[in-house]
Design a protein around this motif. Structure first.
Motif, PDB file in Angstrom:
ATOM      1  N   ARG A  18     -35.117   7.793 -76.823  1.00  0.00           N
ATOM      2  CA  ARG A  18     -35.337   8.914 -77.753  1.00  0.00           C
ATOM      3  C   ARG A  18     -34.403   8.817 -78.954  1.00  0.00           C
ATOM      4  O   ARG A  18     -34.792   9.121 -80.080  1.00  0.00           O
ATOM      5  N   GLY A  19     -33.174   8.367 -78.696  1.00  0.00           N
ATOM      6  CA  GLY A  19     -32.221   8.220 -79.780  1.00  0.00           C
ATOM      7  C   GLY A  19     -32.633   7.150 -80.777  1.00  0.00           C
ATOM      8  O   GLY A  19     -32.223   7.188 -81.946  1.00  0.00           O
ATOM      9  N   ALA A  20     -33.452   6.204 -80.329  1.00  0.00           N
ATOM     10  CA  ALA A  20     -33.945   5.151 -81.220  1.00  0.00           C
ATOM     11  C   ALA A  20     -35.172   5.606 -82.014  1.00  0.00           C
ATOM     12  O   ALA A  20     -35.748   4.825 -82.770  1.00  0.00           O
ATOM     13  N   GLY A  21     -35.565   6.865 -81.804  1.00  0.00           N
ATOM     14  CA  GLY A  21     -36.663   7.418 -82.587  1.00  0.00           C
ATOM     15  C   GLY A  21     -38.021   7.394 -81.916  1.00  0.00           C
ATOM     16  O   GLY A  21     -39.027   7.736 -82.540  1.00  0.00           O
ATOM     17  N   HIS A  22     -38.050   7.024 -80.642  1.00  0.00           N
ATOM     18  CA  HIS A  22     -39.327   6.973 -79.938  1.00  0.00           C
ATOM     19  C   HIS A  22     -39.675   8.333 -79.328  1.00  0.00           C
ATOM     20  O   HIS A  22     -38.787   9.103 -78.954  1.00  0.00           O
ATOM     21  N   ALA A  23     -40.968   8.599 -79.213  1.00  0.00           N
ATOM     22  CA  ALA A  23     -41.441   9.809 -78.530  1.00  0.00           C
ATOM     23  C   ALA A  23     -41.694   9.436 -77.073  1.00  0.00           C
ATOM     24  O   ALA A  23     -42.600   8.660 -76.775  1.00  0.00           O
ATOM     25  N   VAL A  24     -40.890   9.990 -76.178  1.00  0.00           N
ATOM     26  CA  VAL A  24     -40.914   9.569 -74.779  1.00  0.00           C
ATOM     27  C   VAL A  24     -41.384  10.717 -73.888  1.00  0.00           C
ATOM     28  O   VAL A  24     -40.830  11.811 -73.931  1.00  0.00           O
ATOM     29  N   ASP A  25     -42.396  10.439 -73.086  1.00  0.00           N
ATOM     30  CA  ASP A  25     -42.863  11.379 -72.069  1.00  0.00           C
ATOM     31  C   ASP A  25     -42.653  10.753 -70.700  1.00  0.00           C
ATOM     32  O   ASP A  25     -43.150   9.650 -70.433  1.00  0.00           O
ATOM     33  N   ALA A  26     -41.907  11.427 -69.830  1.00  0.00           N
ATOM     34  CA  ALA A  26     -41.711  10.963 -68.463  1.00  0.00           C
ATOM     35  C   ALA A  26     -42.674  11.731 -67.556  1.00  0.00           C
ATOM     36  O   ALA A  26     -42.504  12.929 -67.329  1.00  0.00           O
ATOM     37  N   LYS A  27     -43.689  11.039 -67.083  1.00  0.00           N
ATOM     38  CA  LYS A  27     -44.674  11.631 -66.172  1.00  0.00           C
ATOM     39  C   LYS A  27     -44.676  10.778 -64.914  1.00  0.00           C
ATOM     40  O   LYS A  27     -45.370   9.772 -64.826  1.00  0.00           O
ATOM     41  N   LEU A  28     -43.879  11.207 -63.954  1.00  0.00           N
ATOM     42  CA  LEU A  28     -43.609  10.376 -62.785  1.00  0.00           C
ATOM     43  C   LEU A  28     -44.602  10.650 -61.659  1.00  0.00           C
ATOM     44  O   LEU A  28     -45.065  11.762 -61.466  1.00  0.00           O
ATOM     45  N   GLY A  29     -44.897   9.592 -60.929  1.00  0.00           N
ATOM     46  CA  GLY A  29     -45.725   9.729 -59.733  1.00  0.00           C
ATOM     47  C   GLY A  29     -47.184  10.048 -59.992  1.00  0.00           C
ATOM     48  O   GLY A  29     -47.837  10.679 -59.159  1.00  0.00           O
ATOM     49  N   LEU A  30     -47.711   9.620 -61.120  1.00  0.00           N
ATOM     50  CA  LEU A  30     -49.119   9.883 -61.427  1.00  0.00           C
ATOM     51  C   LEU A  30     -50.019   9.102 -60.475  1.00  0.00           C
ATOM     52  O   LEU A  30     -49.827   7.911 -60.243  1.00  0.00           O
ATOM     53  N   ALA A  31     -51.021   9.779 -59.934  1.00  0.00           N
ATOM     54  CA  ALA A  31     -52.032   9.090 -59.138  1.00  0.00           C
ATOM     55  C   ALA A  31     -52.839   8.187 -60.066  1.00  0.00           C
ATOM     56  O   ALA A  31     -52.902   8.421 -61.278  1.00  0.00           O
ATOM     57  N   PRO A  32     -53.471   7.133 -59.527  1.00  0.00           N
ATOM     58  CA  PRO A  32     -54.225   6.214 -60.382  1.00  0.00           C
ATOM     59  C   PRO A  32     -55.236   6.900 -61.299  1.00  0.00           C
ATOM     60  O   PRO A  32     -55.359   6.545 -62.474  1.00  0.00           O
ATOM     61  N   GLU A  33     -55.949   7.907 -60.772  1.00  0.00           N
ATOM     62  CA  GLU A  33     -56.943   8.598 -61.594  1.00  0.00           C
ATOM     63  C   GLU A  33     -56.280   9.386 -62.714  1.00  0.00           C
ATOM     64  O   GLU A  33     -56.758   9.413 -63.857  1.00  0.00           O
ATOM     65  N   ALA A  34     -55.149  10.011 -62.403  1.00  0.00           N
ATOM     66  CA  ALA A  34     -54.424  10.783 -63.413  1.00  0.00           C
ATOM     67  C   ALA A  34     -53.857   9.868 -64.492  1.00  0.00           C
ATOM     68  O   ALA A  34     -53.862  10.199 -65.681  1.00  0.00           O
ATOM     69  N   LEU A  35     -53.389   8.685 -64.088  1.00  0.00           N
ATOM     70  CA  LEU A  35     -52.851   7.728 -65.047  1.00  0.00           C
ATOM     71  C   LEU A  35     -53.929   7.306 -66.041  1.00  0.00           C
ATOM     72  O   LEU A  35     -53.676   7.217 -67.243  1.00  0.00           O
ATOM     73  N   LEU A  36     -55.110   7.077 -65.548  1.00  0.00           N
ATOM     74  CA  LEU A  36     -56.223   6.684 -66.425  1.00  0.00           C
ATOM     75  C   LEU A  36     -56.516   7.757 -67.466  1.00  0.00           C
ATOM     76  O   LEU A  36     -56.867   7.448 -68.612  1.00  0.00           O
ATOM     77  N   ARG A  37     -56.343   9.027 -67.070  1.00  0.00           N
ATOM     78  CA  ARG A  37     -56.597  10.125 -68.004  1.00  0.00           C
ATOM     79  C   ARG A  37     -55.482  10.268 -69.039  1.00  0.00           C
ATOM     80  O   ARG A  37     -55.722  10.754 -70.144  1.00  0.00           O
ATOM     81  N   GLU A  38     -54.275   9.842 -68.689  1.00  0.00           N
ATOM     82  CA  GLU A  38     -53.108  10.091 -69.541  1.00  0.00           C
ATOM     83  C   GLU A  38     -52.822   8.992 -70.559  1.00  0.00           C
ATOM     84  O   GLU A  38     -52.216   9.241 -71.597  1.00  0.00           O
ATOM     85  N   VAL A  39     -53.233   7.754 -70.283  1.00  0.00           N
ATOM     86  CA  VAL A  39     -52.665   6.616 -71.021  1.00  0.00           C
ATOM     87  C   VAL A  39     -53.197   6.421 -72.444  1.00  0.00           C
ATOM     88  O   VAL A  39     -52.544   5.740 -73.258  1.00  0.00           O
ATOM     89  N   ALA A  40     -54.328   6.981 -72.772  1.00  0.00           N
ATOM     90  CA  ALA A  40     -54.994   6.647 -74.038  1.00  0.00           C
ATOM     91  C   ALA A  40     -54.097   6.685 -75.283  1.00  0.00           C
ATOM     92  O   ALA A  40     -54.144   5.769 -76.101  1.00  0.00           O
ATOM     93  N   PRO A  41     -53.251   7.703 -75.486  1.00  0.00           N
ATOM     94  CA  PRO A  41     -52.491   7.765 -76.742  1.00  0.00           C
ATOM     95  C   PRO A  41     -51.199   6.945 -76.772  1.00  0.00           C
ATOM     96  O   PRO A  41     -50.539   6.878 -77.810  1.00  0.00           O
TER      97      PRO A  41
END
Length: 214
Positions: A18-41
């Motif tokens: 984050r200090g390097a200027g990146h937008a970081v979202d920590a979404k831990l333990g996503l099920a495979p189906e949930a990961l597929l829904r989240e990754v697009a952006p």
């Protein structure tokens, strides 16, 4: 860069990103189906061992540029699918070198002194001292299959304990001091302890099995 962190990493690591200027979202333990829904952006996905980056995930991550594995191997990442999409795959090959080498030595001590068996007997209220007589590792032979970063560090620690260290690694370019490089059959036949440090590939699959122990 928009980064999705899927497996636990140290808070200091998140802060540095984050200090390097990146937008970081920590979404831990996503099920495979949930990961597929989240990754697009997301342009970058950071994983350790739990999350699997499959071809389906790569296809769903429309903006993906890089996948980072916090660890040595890439077993949980479909590197071919990433390459086909032009997605860069990175890992951290030196991150766990010392800890894994120390663990290997610790497990060897546990075997030599029957610590696990002693622990279980003590839980049962028994102290079978004579049955738990172990062995000193000094002057014993440690065989290494794979003498890369981790195998080399195991060798250093074993030599410090007074052990003879022999190893097999057809890709080794520089032989660590104190290591006897030899063939696989010699390592299998001469070792009192055997420590395996190779990636899981078609070449290494079943390298240690019934035939090796026979």
């Amino acid at each position: 860069m928009k980064i999705l962190v899927c497996d636990p990493i140290d808070e200091q690591g998140l802060a540095r990103l984050r200090g390097a200027g990146h937008a970081v979202d920590a979404k831990l333990g996503l099920a495979p189906e949930a990961l597929l829904r989240e990754v697009a952006p997301y342009e970058c996905i950071v994983v350790r061992s739990s999350t699997k980056i499959t071809k389906a995930v790569v296809d769903a991550a429309k903006a993906l540029k890089v996948v980072v594995r916090g660890g040595v191997g890439l077993d949980n990442i479909d590197a071919a699918a990433c390459e086909a999409r032009g997605v860069k795959v990175l890992n951290t090959p030196e991150a766990a070198t010392n800890s894994v080498a120390e663990l290997a030595i610790g497990l060897m001590f546990a075997l030599a002194r029957r610590i696990g068996r002693a622990h279980e007997l003590m839980r049962q209220g028994k102290w079978e001292k004579k049955a738990l007589t172990g062995n000193e590792v000094a002057w014993r032979t440690l065989g290494l299959i794979g003498v890369g970063r981790i195998g080399s560090e195991v060798a250093v620690r074993a030599r410090a304990l007074g052990m003879r260290v022999i190893g097999f690694d057809p890709y080794l370019k520089t032989v660590p001091q104190g290591l006897e490089l030899t063939g696989l059959d010699a390592v299998l036949s001469q070792s009192d302890y055997l420590s395996v440090h190779v990636p899981f590939t078609p070449e290494t699959k079943h390298m240690i099995g019934a035939a090796a122990f026979a």
